[in-house]
Design a protein around this motif. Sequence first.
Motif, short mmCIF file in Angstrom:
data_model
loop_
_atom_site.label_atom_id
_atom_site.label_comp_id
_atom_site.label_asym_id
_atom_site.label_seq_id
_atom_site.Cartn_x
_atom_site.Cartn_y
_atom_site.Cartn_z
N THR A 171 -42.29 -50.33 11.77
CA THR A 171 -43.38 -51.19 11.31
C THR A 171 -43.87 -50.76 9.93
O THR A 171 -44.15 -51.60 9.06
N MET A 172 -43.95 -49.45 9.71
CA MET A 172 -44.38 -48.95 8.40
C MET A 172 -43.38 -49.32 7.31
O MET A 172 -43.78 -49.61 6.18
N LEU A 173 -42.09 -49.31 7.64
CA LEU A 173 -41.09 -49.72 6.64
C LEU A 173 -41.33 -51.16 6.21
O LEU A 173 -41.33 -51.47 5.01
N GLY A 174 -41.53 -52.05 7.19
CA GLY A 174 -41.79 -53.44 6.86
C GLY A 174 -43.04 -53.61 6.03
O GLY A 174 -43.04 -54.35 5.03
N ARG A 175 -44.11 -52.91 6.40
CA ARG A 175 -45.36 -53.02 5.65
C ARG A 175 -45.22 -52.47 4.23
O ARG A 175 -45.70 -53.06 3.27
N SER A 176 -44.54 -51.32 4.13
CA SER A 176 -44.39 -50.69 2.81
C SER A 176 -43.51 -51.53 1.88
O SER A 176 -43.75 -51.57 0.66
N ALA A 177 -42.50 -52.19 2.45
CA ALA A 177 -41.55 -52.96 1.64
C ALA A 177 -41.93 -54.43 1.51
O ALA A 177 -41.26 -55.18 0.79
N GLY A 178 -42.97 -54.85 2.22
CA GLY A 178 -43.44 -56.22 2.06
C GLY A 178 -42.65 -57.28 2.80
O GLY A 178 -42.46 -58.38 2.28
N PHE A 179 -42.19 -56.98 4.03
CA PHE A 179 -41.54 -58.02 4.84
C PHE A 179 -41.91 -57.81 6.30
O PHE A 179 -42.34 -56.73 6.70
N ASP A 180 -41.77 -58.86 7.08
CA ASP A 180 -42.08 -58.79 8.51
C ASP A 180 -40.87 -58.27 9.26
O ASP A 180 -39.83 -58.93 9.33
N VAL A 236 -26.11 -39.22 3.89
CA VAL A 236 -27.17 -40.22 4.08
C VAL A 236 -28.45 -39.72 3.42
O VAL A 236 -28.94 -38.63 3.73
N PRO A 237 -29.04 -40.50 2.51
CA PRO A 237 -30.26 -40.06 1.82
C PRO A 237 -31.46 -40.05 2.74
O PRO A 237 -31.48 -40.70 3.79
N THR A 238 -32.48 -39.31 2.33
CA THR A 238 -33.75 -39.30 3.07
C THR A 238 -34.58 -40.51 2.66
O THR A 238 -34.31 -41.15 1.64
N VAL A 239 -35.59 -40.81 3.46
CA VAL A 239 -36.47 -41.93 3.11
C VAL A 239 -37.22 -41.64 1.81
O VAL A 239 -37.54 -42.56 1.05
N ARG A 240 -37.48 -40.38 1.53
CA ARG A 240 -38.14 -40.04 0.26
C ARG A 240 -37.21 -40.36 -0.91
O ARG A 240 -37.65 -40.93 -1.92
N TYR A 244 -39.38 -44.28 0.01
CA TYR A 244 -40.40 -44.51 1.03
C TYR A 244 -40.85 -43.18 1.64
O TYR A 244 -40.63 -42.89 2.82
N PRO A 245 -41.52 -42.34 0.86
CA PRO A 245 -41.91 -41.01 1.35
C PRO A 245 -42.89 -41.05 2.52
O PRO A 245 -42.95 -40.10 3.30
N SER A 246 -43.65 -42.14 2.67
CA SER A 246 -44.61 -42.21 3.77
C SER A 246 -43.93 -42.28 5.13
O SER A 246 -44.57 -42.06 6.17
N LEU A 247 -42.62 -42.56 5.15
CA LEU A 247 -41.88 -42.64 6.41
C LEU A 247 -41.31 -41.30 6.83
O LEU A 247 -40.67 -41.19 7.89
N GLU A 248 -41.54 -40.26 6.05
CA GLU A 248 -40.98 -38.95 6.38
C GLU A 248 -41.55 -38.46 7.71
O GLU A 248 -42.76 -38.45 7.93
N ASP A 249 -40.66 -38.05 8.61
CA ASP A 249 -41.11 -37.67 9.94
C ASP A 249 -40.02 -36.91 10.69
O ASP A 249 -38.83 -37.15 10.47
N LEU A 250 -40.44 -36.00 11.55
CA LEU A 250 -39.52 -35.30 12.45
C LEU A 250 -40.04 -35.46 13.87
O LEU A 250 -41.24 -35.55 14.10
N THR A 251 -39.11 -35.48 14.82
CA THR A 251 -39.47 -35.42 16.23
C THR A 251 -39.25 -33.99 16.71
O THR A 251 -38.15 -33.47 16.60
N THR A 319 -51.89 -49.64 10.47
CA THR A 319 -51.03 -50.74 10.92
C THR A 319 -51.79 -51.82 11.67
O THR A 319 -51.25 -52.90 11.93
N GLY A 320 -53.04 -51.54 12.04
CA GLY A 320 -53.82 -52.50 12.78
C GLY A 320 -53.46 -52.59 14.25
O GLY A 320 -53.84 -53.53 14.95
#
Length: 325
Positions: A171-180, A236-240, A244-251, A319-320
């Motif tokens: 969802t954050m990817l879509g919001r950051s990149a401007g698409f649904d 494979v590159p990182t999201v940064r 899109y650095p705001s998508l950086e995350d680890l589980t 994200t609302g």
Amino acid sequence: MITRRDILIASAAVALSAAFRTPQALGQPLPKTAHILTGFTPGLQDALARLVAGQMNDYAKTIVVETRPGAGGRIAVEAVKSADPDGSVMLFAPLGFMMFFPHVYKTLRYDPRDFTPVSTVASTPTLVTVGPKVPAEVKTLADFVGWCRANPKLATFGTPGAGTTLHFLGTMLGRSAGFDFLHVPYQGNGAIQDLMKGVIAAAVMPIGSALGLVQSGDLRALATTGPRRSPFVPAVPTVREAGYPSLEDLTWFAFFVPATTPAPVVDRLNEAIQAALRTDEVRVGMAKLAVEPDARAMGDFARLIASESERWKAIVLATGFVPTD
């Protein structure tokens, strides 16, 4: 709801108790049988728990790994909360149960303060992959964003479930990149199966879920969410790197016990876990599961939960998303 102050106070209390432990306390008998509860059907989490448990022979004569699926993993959490605090029952779970769920559910039958964090054991980034529904010329995350903008009705992504961190990353990817970016929730690895069939355009999943298909060329990996490139898909590159650095995350995957478990018991369990993580069997096994060893001291672990909880709280609000029951 958990706060940074709560975590730091709890961590300090554990450290203080451990500092004054007595020989009598250290001499408490080990449990003959210990139970490790996981909240999902057999998969990565279950396999990782069994891998570590197999090298914890010094902690208990028998260690049983039990899957208690249901309610998004919360059934297992609730069972451990009400278990005897003697070190015989522990929870093995993604960190999201403690730092994420409080922000996406209106009511939980547990509070993160009901548990003592014992140790993280491993971490893994998320992989953004696309399948045959997306044209072959789409090879980068920027290409995919452009394709989604041009084909809004086809811009779909799958994850193992709604209200998960993976759901929010998409969802954050879509919001950051401007698409649904339409989310399609699945059970287990169902998203990968439909991705292969061309039912959905993309999947946001733990790296191990799609690694074999990426290596074979059946799926295309566009980005990983780790702070550095994964050794399992180094090309494979990182999201940064992709912008899109705001998508950086680890589980992270970790062990927890009921909050009232005596400090000496927690220490002993922590030592058994650390010893298991140092074995070749566990290191080799983790590589096969496409996760990396990531053990943190109890104090650092507590601070990690606090910082990640604050970060995800802000993300959920941005994200609302409306918390569910």
